[in-house]
Design a protein around this motif. Structure first.
Motif, PDB file in Angstrom:
ATOM      1  N   GLU A   1      63.889  87.604  21.347  1.00 44.59           N
ATOM      2  CA  GLU A   1      65.333  87.670  21.562  1.00 44.59           C
ATOM      3  C   GLU A   1      65.688  87.031  22.904  1.00 44.59           C
ATOM      4  N   GLY A   2      64.896  87.356  23.931  1.00 45.96           N
ATOM      5  CA  GLY A   2      65.133  86.768  25.248  1.00 45.96           C
ATOM      6  C   GLY A   2      65.008  85.258  25.237  1.00 45.96           C
ATOM      7  N   ILE A   3      63.985  84.756  24.552  1.00 51.08           N
ATOM      8  CA  ILE A   3      63.790  83.305  24.456  1.00 51.08           C
ATOM      9  C   ILE A   3      64.998  82.641  23.794  1.00 51.08           C
ATOM     10  N   VAL A   4      65.474  83.244  22.707  1.00 50.23           N
ATOM     11  CA  VAL A   4      66.622  82.681  21.989  1.00 50.23           C
ATOM     12  C   VAL A   4      67.860  82.665  22.883  1.00 50.23           C
ATOM     13  N   LEU A   5      68.096  83.731  23.631  1.00 45.44           N
ATOM     14  CA  LEU A   5      69.268  83.780  24.513  1.00 45.44           C
ATOM     15  C   LEU A   5      69.158  82.774  25.653  1.00 45.44           C
TER      16      LEU A   5
ATOM     17  N   LEU B   1      67.585  79.944  25.477  1.00 43.03           N
ATOM     18  CA  LEU B   1      67.853  78.645  24.849  1.00 43.03           C
ATOM     19  C   LEU B   1      69.347  78.447  24.618  1.00 43.03           C
ATOM     20  N   CYS B   2      70.047  79.533  24.268  1.00 43.62           N
ATOM     21  CA  CYS B   2      71.502  79.448  24.092  1.00 43.62           C
ATOM     22  C   CYS B   2      72.173  79.039  25.399  1.00 43.62           C
ATOM     23  N   GLY B   3      71.749  79.681  26.495  1.00 40.04           N
ATOM     24  CA  GLY B   3      72.332  79.351  27.794  1.00 40.04           C
ATOM     25  C   GLY B   3      72.039  77.919  28.195  1.00 40.04           C
TER      26      GLY B   3
ATOM     27  N   PHE C   1      85.132  83.006  32.980  1.00 37.42           N
ATOM     28  CA  PHE C   1      85.027  82.125  34.144  1.00 37.42           C
ATOM     29  C   PHE C   1      83.826  81.184  34.119  1.00 37.42           C
ATOM     30  N   PHE C   2      82.791  81.523  33.354  1.00 37.99           N
ATOM     31  CA  PHE C   2      81.574  80.711  33.403  1.00 37.99           C
ATOM     32  C   PHE C   2      81.085  80.247  32.035  1.00 37.99           C
ATOM     33  N   GLY C   3      81.620  80.810  30.957  1.00 40.05           N
ATOM     34  CA  GLY C   3      81.303  80.320  29.628  1.00 40.05           C
ATOM     35  C   GLY C   3      79.983  80.806  29.055  1.00 40.05           C
ATOM     36  N   LEU C   4      79.563  80.150  27.991  1.00 42.31           N
ATOM     37  CA  LEU C   4      78.386  80.579  27.233  1.00 42.31           C
ATOM     38  C   LEU C   4      77.071  80.363  27.971  1.00 42.31           C
ATOM     39  N   GLY C   5      77.093  79.548  29.012  1.00 37.61           N
ATOM     40  CA  GLY C   5      75.877  79.300  29.785  1.00 37.61           C
ATOM     41  C   GLY C   5      75.319  80.565  30.408  1.00 37.61           C
ATOM     42  N   THR C   6      76.165  81.561  30.593  1.00 35.94           N
ATOM     43  CA  THR C   6      75.725  82.810  31.219  1.00 35.94           C
ATOM     44  C   THR C   6      74.849  83.646  30.287  1.00 35.94           C
ATOM     45  N   LEU C   7      74.656  83.198  29.054  1.00 35.27           N
ATOM     46  CA  LEU C   7      73.710  83.878  28.161  1.00 35.27           C
ATOM     47  C   LEU C   7      72.283  83.799  28.693  1.00 35.27           C
ATOM     48  N   LEU C   8      72.069  82.929  29.655  1.00 33.73           N
ATOM     49  CA  LEU C   8      70.781  82.865  30.330  1.00 33.73           C
ATOM     50  C   LEU C   8      70.414  84.204  30.959  1.00 33.73           C
ATOM     51  N   ILE C   9      71.410  84.891  31.499  1.00 38.93           N
ATOM     52  CA  ILE C   9      71.164  86.122  32.260  1.00 38.93           C
ATOM     53  C   ILE C   9      70.557  87.216  31.382  1.00 38.93           C
ATOM     54  N   PRO C  10      71.198  87.580  30.264  1.00 34.12           N
ATOM     55  CA  PRO C  10      70.571  88.610  29.422  1.00 34.12           C
ATOM     56  C   PRO C  10      69.244  88.147  28.817  1.00 34.12           C
TER      57      PRO C  10
END
Length: 221
Positions: free
Chosen positions: A90-94, A96-98, A198-207
């Protein structure tokens, strides 16, 4: 006691991540719920009666994507000794999304379809988390991606505490556990709303990174 603390921390992390991802995609990806996928049916129906275009139909794709993710999560569980392997993927997928979000933005191809790709991939990640919750229910205090059941249990516990007072140790303990799930999810929602706006979908990196760290911590346990 140590095990109970670990379950509490894992529950808090997972609920925060679910609330975060659910809100980020809703705010930054055309009102798509990534964790509470059945909510997309409501949004879809609303957009259709409001005369929305064909893009509203995209929301229905979240359901088969979610189902596929849960099936994949089940397969991962069968082949893995460590329960937390599902959370690793799940972390890897998130992550990659970011990364994909930032790459699409850098290449200036962050169109609606690029947004939908990232959102659907996030739905897949949340499907893996749901599979983890179902297969390994004892690893958390309750469901981590949808709060209706937790709020119901908390309400029942509160009713017992009002009737019997704090002498009802079982209800008190259960109520505390439900508060962890509910407050964790709420906190994640607030953080996700700010990040999405304010920062968009790129913040999916964090979770995603947080989930990988969680796996790394539990890899030998």
């Amino acid at each position: 006691m140590e095990m109970q603390k670990n379950i509490c921390y894992v529950t808090l992390l997972l609920t925060m991540i679910a609330g975060y991802c659910d809100t980020v995609t809703f705010v930054a990806a055309d009102s798509i719920f990534s964790a509470h996928v059945t909510g997309n049916f409501i949004v879809f129906a609303y957009q259709i009666i409001k005369g929305s275009d064909a893009h509203a139909w995209i929301k229905l794709l979240t359901f088969p994507v979610f189902i596929f993710a849960v099936i994949v999560g089940g397969r991962i569980a069968l082949k893995s000794v460590n329960h937390y392997t599902i959370l690793f993927w799940e972390g890897i997928v998130l992550v990659l999304c970011g990364i994909a979000s930032y790459v699409f933005g850098y290449l200036q191809i962050f169109s609606e379809w690029a947004i939908y790709i990232v959102a659907m991939t996030t739905v897949f990640a949340m499907g893996l988390q749901n599979a983890f919750g179902k297969l390994f229910a004892k690893e958390t205090h309750g469901p981590t991606t949808m709060m209706t059941g937790n709020v119901t249990q908390a309400s029942l516990d509160l009713g017992n505490l009002i009737k019997n007072g704090t002498n009802d140790a079982d209800s008190l303990l259960s109520f505390k556990k439900q508060l962890v799930t509910i407050l964790g999810f709420l906190t994640g929602c607030f953080l996700g709303a700010i990040a999405g706006k304010f920062f968009g979908l790129g913040t999916l990196l964090i979770p995603g990174l947080a989930m990988i760290i969680c796996y790394w911590y539990h890899r030998n346990k």
